[in-house]
Design a protein around this motif. Structure first.
Motif, PDB file in Angstrom:
ATOM      1  N   THR A   1     -46.583  -9.742  -3.530  1.00  0.00           N
ATOM      2  CA  THR A   1     -45.609  -9.407  -4.581  1.00  0.00           C
ATOM      3  C   THR A   1     -44.188  -9.422  -4.027  1.00  0.00           C
ATOM      4  OG1 THR A   1     -47.273  -8.036  -5.701  1.00  0.00           O
ATOM      5  CG2 THR A   1     -44.963  -7.659  -6.265  1.00  0.00           C
TER       6      THR A   1
ATOM      7  N   THR B   1     -48.431 -15.957 -12.118  1.00  0.00           N
ATOM      8  CA  THR B   1     -49.564 -15.238 -11.525  1.00  0.00           C
ATOM      9  C   THR B   1     -50.530 -14.855 -12.631  1.00  0.00           C
ATOM     10  OG1 THR B   1     -48.445 -13.103 -11.725  1.00  0.00           O
ATOM     11  CG2 THR B   1     -48.155 -14.305  -9.659  1.00  0.00           C
TER      12      THR B   1
ATOM     13  N   ASP C   1     -54.135 -10.890   0.012  1.00  0.00           N
ATOM     14  CA  ASP C   1     -52.774 -10.683  -0.455  1.00  0.00           C
ATOM     15  C   ASP C   1     -51.783 -10.952   0.668  1.00  0.00           C
ATOM     16  OD1 ASP C   1     -51.119  -9.193  -2.792  1.00  0.00           O
ATOM     17  OD2 ASP C   1     -50.366  -8.527  -0.835  1.00  0.00           O
TER      18      ASP C   1
END
Length: 391
Positions: free
Chosen positions: A258, A279, A289
């Motif tokens: 992120t 996304t 991630d």
């Protein structure tokens, strides 16, 4: 057991050879029990006694000489060791024939010599051959049944005992060398990890600093305020790079997808590249991630450095049990073959491979460049966390 183990000169140094000769020669004490006890007795003339003494000493010398020229712990038999073993074997056969049954114990030492000299795969056969020689010599020279059984048994058991001892020592030497090799490979692997992590950490940041420096230079004459803002950004980026390096050294740095997606918007905007981020699906596992965070950073860095693009798209989605990251641009980097083989993409490929995934990078059919990373969501355990640099 391998006979191809590299010869170590340190283990065959002169002090080690002589120390080995001293300890091994202690076994020759049995020669002074039999046949040495018969050298000066049994009605021999002085000349015969001298000849027998010289023969006994020559056999002892050949045996000790073999110990000196041979290093049994390497598993390698040198030419000089073969020569000395041959001399010892000839004397062990000739002297009992010449001097009689009192000398039939010599093949016992030949069995030991074979066990400690011949290549490991042949040493056992050498011991058996020495045992057979003892049996044949005792039979041919009329040794008593008890003597025949005793000497034959001693030749076999002592030879096998020394072979087992030698085998264990060779295994210890091989284990030490294997540990050294593992340590060397681990050090090389760690160096590669550090190089890869430094590239991932600093390549992106330094590219951004260069880009903002160029912008600040162009704006210096006509927009001082914005130029100063760019310089302040450069300072902030440099400080962040310093913090990243410190965190990497401490082993605490974790690339978050992120954060990297958000960071990529600012980086690409500073390069006048319009970016679209897409996304979908549930959040990825922490390891994946982090891995995709590194991939986004590498992909964006390559776009800024090489693409001369106007637009870029970053997409993260799932295909069944596989997570997919797709980064595309409309630039011209796809026309440069070298752009697909840089250290960054190579390092990214190594990271993704550790998680059981694949990396595809190359020009698109309609122009531009595409970087696609696929990795299983339930990633196998890897040797290092995919999103965490080496400490």
């Amino acid at each position: 057991m391998t006979s191809l183990m590299p010869f170590d000169p340190e283990r065959a140094s002169s002090p080690t050879r002589w120390r080995r000769a001293v300890w091994t020669s202690l076994g020759l004490v049995y020669l002074f029990v039999w046949p040495a006890s018969t050298v000066f007795g049994h009605g021999h003339s002085t000349g015969e006694s001298v000849v027998r003494l010289v023969a006994l000493l020559s056999y002892a010398a050949s045996y000790i000489g073999l110990i000196i020229v041979n290093n049994p712990w390497t598993g390698i038999t040198t030419r000089s060791a073969y020569v000395m073993l041959g001399v010892t074997a000839v004397l062990a056969i000739a002297y009992p024939i010449v001097f009689g049954a009192n000398w039939v114990g010599l093949p016992i030492y030949l069995g030991v010599a074979c066990a400690m000299t011949l290549p490991p795969r042949w040493a056992g056969r050498g011991v058996i051959a020495s045992t057979a020689l003892t049996f044949v010599m005792c039979t041919a020279l009329g040794a008593e049944g008890g003597t025949l059984a005793l000497l034959t048994f001693e030749t076999l058991t002592v030879g096998l005992l020394m072979l087992a001892f030698r085998t264990s020592r060779i295994l210890v030497v091989e284990l030490r060398e294997a540990r050294g090799e593992v340590a060397r490979l681990a050090a090389n692997e760690e160096r590669l990890r550090i190089a890869r992590d430094l590239h991932d950490l600093l390549g992106h940041t330094l590219s951004l600093i260069v880009l903002k420096s160029e912008v600040a230079t162009r704006l210096a004459d006509r927009d001082v305020a914005r130029s100063i803002a760019e310089v302040n950004d450069i300072e902030a980026v440099a400080r962040q790079a310093l913090a990243d390096v410190r965190e990497a050294i401490s082993g605490y740095n974790q690339r978050n997808l992120t954060d990297e997606l958000e960071n990529s918007r600012g980086v690409l905007a500073a390069a006048d590249i319009e970016v679209t981020v897409k996304t979908s699906g549930a959040p990825l596992p922490d390891q994946l991630d982090g891995l995709f965070g590194w991939a986004v950073r590498e992909g964006v860095t390559n776009i800024v450095r090489h693409s001369r693009a106007r637009t870029a798209t970053i997409s993260v989605h799932r295909q069944g049990a596989t997570a997919v990251l797709d980064i595309t641009d409309d630039g011209t980097a796809g026309e440069e073959p070298a752009s697909t083989s840089g250290n960054g993409l190579r390092g990214l490929g190594e990271r993704v491979a550790l998680s059981g995934g694949t990396v595809e990078a190359g020009p698109r059919a309609d122009g531009g460049f595409r970087l696609t990373v696929r990795a299983p969501i339930a990633a196998p355990a890897s040797r290092e966390p995919a999103g965490e640099p080496a400490s």
